[in-house]
Design an enzyme around this catalytic site. Structure first.
Site, PDB file in Angstrom:
ATOM      1  N   CYS A  96      -2.507 -10.641   1.275  1.00 30.94           N
ATOM      2  CA  CYS A  96      -2.363 -11.897   0.273  1.00 30.94           C
ATOM      3  C   CYS A  96      -3.516 -11.673  -0.842  1.00 30.94           C
ATOM      4  O   CYS A  96      -3.172 -12.225  -1.713  1.00 30.94           O
ATOM      5  CB  CYS A  96      -2.615 -12.923   1.099  1.00 30.94           C
ATOM      6  SG  CYS A  96      -1.384 -13.307   2.352  1.00 30.94           S
TER       7      CYS A  96
ATOM      8  N   HIS B 249      -5.155 -18.997  -3.488  1.00 32.38           N
ATOM      9  CA  HIS B 249      -3.655 -18.306  -2.541  1.00 32.38           C
ATOM     10  C   HIS B 249      -3.079 -19.578  -2.049  1.00 32.38           C
ATOM     11  O   HIS B 249      -3.755 -20.479  -1.566  1.00 32.38           O
ATOM     12  CB  HIS B 249      -4.116 -17.496  -1.634  1.00 32.38           C
ATOM     13  CG  HIS B 249      -3.269 -16.917  -0.725  1.00 32.38           C
ATOM     14  ND1 HIS B 249      -1.860 -16.325  -1.124  1.00 32.38           N
ATOM     15  CD2 HIS B 249      -3.311 -16.883   0.541  1.00 32.38           C
ATOM     16  CE1 HIS B 249      -1.259 -16.236  -0.272  1.00 32.38           C
ATOM     17  NE2 HIS B 249      -2.016 -16.566   1.125  1.00 32.38           N
TER      18      HIS B 249
ATOM     19  N   ASN C 130       4.034 -19.536   1.331  1.00 34.40           N
ATOM     20  CA  ASN C 130       2.998 -18.328   1.296  1.00 34.40           C
ATOM     21  C   ASN C 130       3.850 -17.206   0.985  1.00 34.40           C
ATOM     22  O   ASN C 130       4.657 -16.542   1.624  1.00 34.40           O
ATOM     23  CB  ASN C 130       2.222 -18.320   2.528  1.00 34.40           C
ATOM     24  CG  ASN C 130       1.264 -17.317   2.496  1.00 34.40           C
ATOM     25  OD1 ASN C 130       1.028 -16.365   1.524  1.00 34.40           O
ATOM     26  ND2 ASN C 130       0.208 -16.853   3.489  1.00 34.40           N
TER      27      ASN C 130
END
Ligand code: UT7
Length: 326
Positions: free
Chosen positions: A114, A253, A283
């Site tokens: 990520c 994020h 996500n």
């Protein structure tokens, strides 16, 4: 004089298919209420059959090239940050290079889960700052829907597909003022796809054991994410030589609204300054931060002259942050 590195173009691409919490209620033992209150997610995008990470990356790259008024043949380097490559070998960036039509560009992938886009941004910055390359395409692209276990309610509700791209060059717009990267490999087990590499090669057993799907210790990852991202916010701000209150927009994020709330609380920044899209996309790993940044600029949340703070965290563990002056 040092070359200052900025952003010549931004772009993103999201698959059109939407998977809502109501759709997930039909697949696993979950509820819209649980997903919304525990994560903030309402829906996520799912790549069409045959639509791969490289395709999403190319969609985002084309938009960024158009904004930068550049041709694919102007690119010197293509970096694709992803944890869901089209295949283990070759690099997805090479497939993107071919699909875009950029035969002169060097290409490689960035494996930092990520945090991948922020890692890629820092790598690309070095090539431009050193004078080695003039135009570097950095993409964060994921098709996570093909590595999540659709029978595991603790992970399948969290992730989505998408891509975002930035073209770095010698420009004063979107100047990268400071960067910070970190990692902690001792926590590698907290979030992983255990099979499919050389440690556990693909076999009937690895498939039977569902080893090719993403596994996560959510509670532990949550704790580390809050600590690492809030520290990373302050590090990048300090390195930029500015004060936290000078940041106009925080682009974190987008894994979980509760993580984001805890991060800004710990970093003593107001939630009103945070750009959020976790409700719409879930996500998207390496694509999350860059898609959110593209939208924040498009929506006028980041205006000319503003300081924007990007901060990411993911498997590895890895984390990273940067301050950009738009
Ligand atoms: O991209 C970077 C990496 N990812 C992240 O940053 C994600 C980090 N972790 C998280 O966001 C959160 O830990 C989760 C959203 C994954 C889970 O939230 P939590 O508050 O940590 O919940 P939990 O794992 O402690 O689970 C609470 C309960 C459990 O039931 P019991 O054991 O209390 O009876 C779970 O079985 O919720 C249950 N549960 C669910 N219930 C309904 C877990 N998933 C679901 C679900 N629907 N989808």
């Amino acid at each position: 004089m040092a070359i200052s590195v900025g952003i010549e173009g931004l772009g993103f691409y999201l698959p059109s298919k939407i998977l809502t919490n109501a759709d997930l209620e039909k697949r696993v033992e979950t509820s819209d209420e649980w997903i919304r209150t525990r994560t903030g997610i309402r829906e996520r995008r799912i790549a069409a059959e045959g639509e791969n990470t490289s395709d999403l990356a190319v969609g985002a790259a084309k938009m960024a090239l158009a904004e930068a008024k550049l041709k694919p043949t102007d690119l010197d380097l293509i970096l694709v940050a992803t944890m869901t490559p089209d295949m283990p070998c070759p690099a997805t960036s090479c497939i993107v290079q071919s699909k875009l039509g950029a035969p002169q560009a060097a290409a490689m992938d960035v494996a930092a889960a990520c945090s991948g886009f922020v890692y890629g941004l820092v790598m690309g910055q070095q090539f431009v700052a050193s004078g080695t390359y003039r135009h570097v395409l950095v993409v964060g692209a994921e098709v996570l829907s093909r590595v999540v276990d659709w029978t595991d309610r603790s992970t399948c509700v969290l992730f989505g597909d998408g891509a975002g791209a930035a073209i770095l060059g010698q420009t004063s717009r979107g100047q990268i003022l400071s960067t910070y990267l970190g990692s902690d490999g001792t926590k590698a087990d907290l979030l992983k796809v255990p099979a499919g590499g050389v440690a556990v090669p693909a076999s009937h057993q690895s498939v039977d054991e569902r080893g090719h799907y993403l596994k996560m210790n959510g509670t532990e990852v949550f704790k580390h994410a809050v600590r690492a991202m809030s520290d990373a916010c302050l590090k990048a701000i300090e390195r930029a030589g500015i004060k936290p209150e000078q940041i106009a927009c925080v682009i974190p994020h987008q894994a979980n609204i509760r993580i984001i709330e805890a991060v800004v609380d710990r970093a003593r920044m107001p939630l009103e300054k945070v750009y959020l899209n976790v409700d719409r996309y879930g996500n998207m790993s390496a694509a999350s931060t860059i898609v959110a940044f593209c939208e924040a600029v498009r929506d006028g949340r980041v205006k000319k002259g503003d300081y924007a703070l990007l901060v990411a965290f993911g498997a590895g563990l890895t984390w990273g942050s940067c301050v950009i002056r738009w």
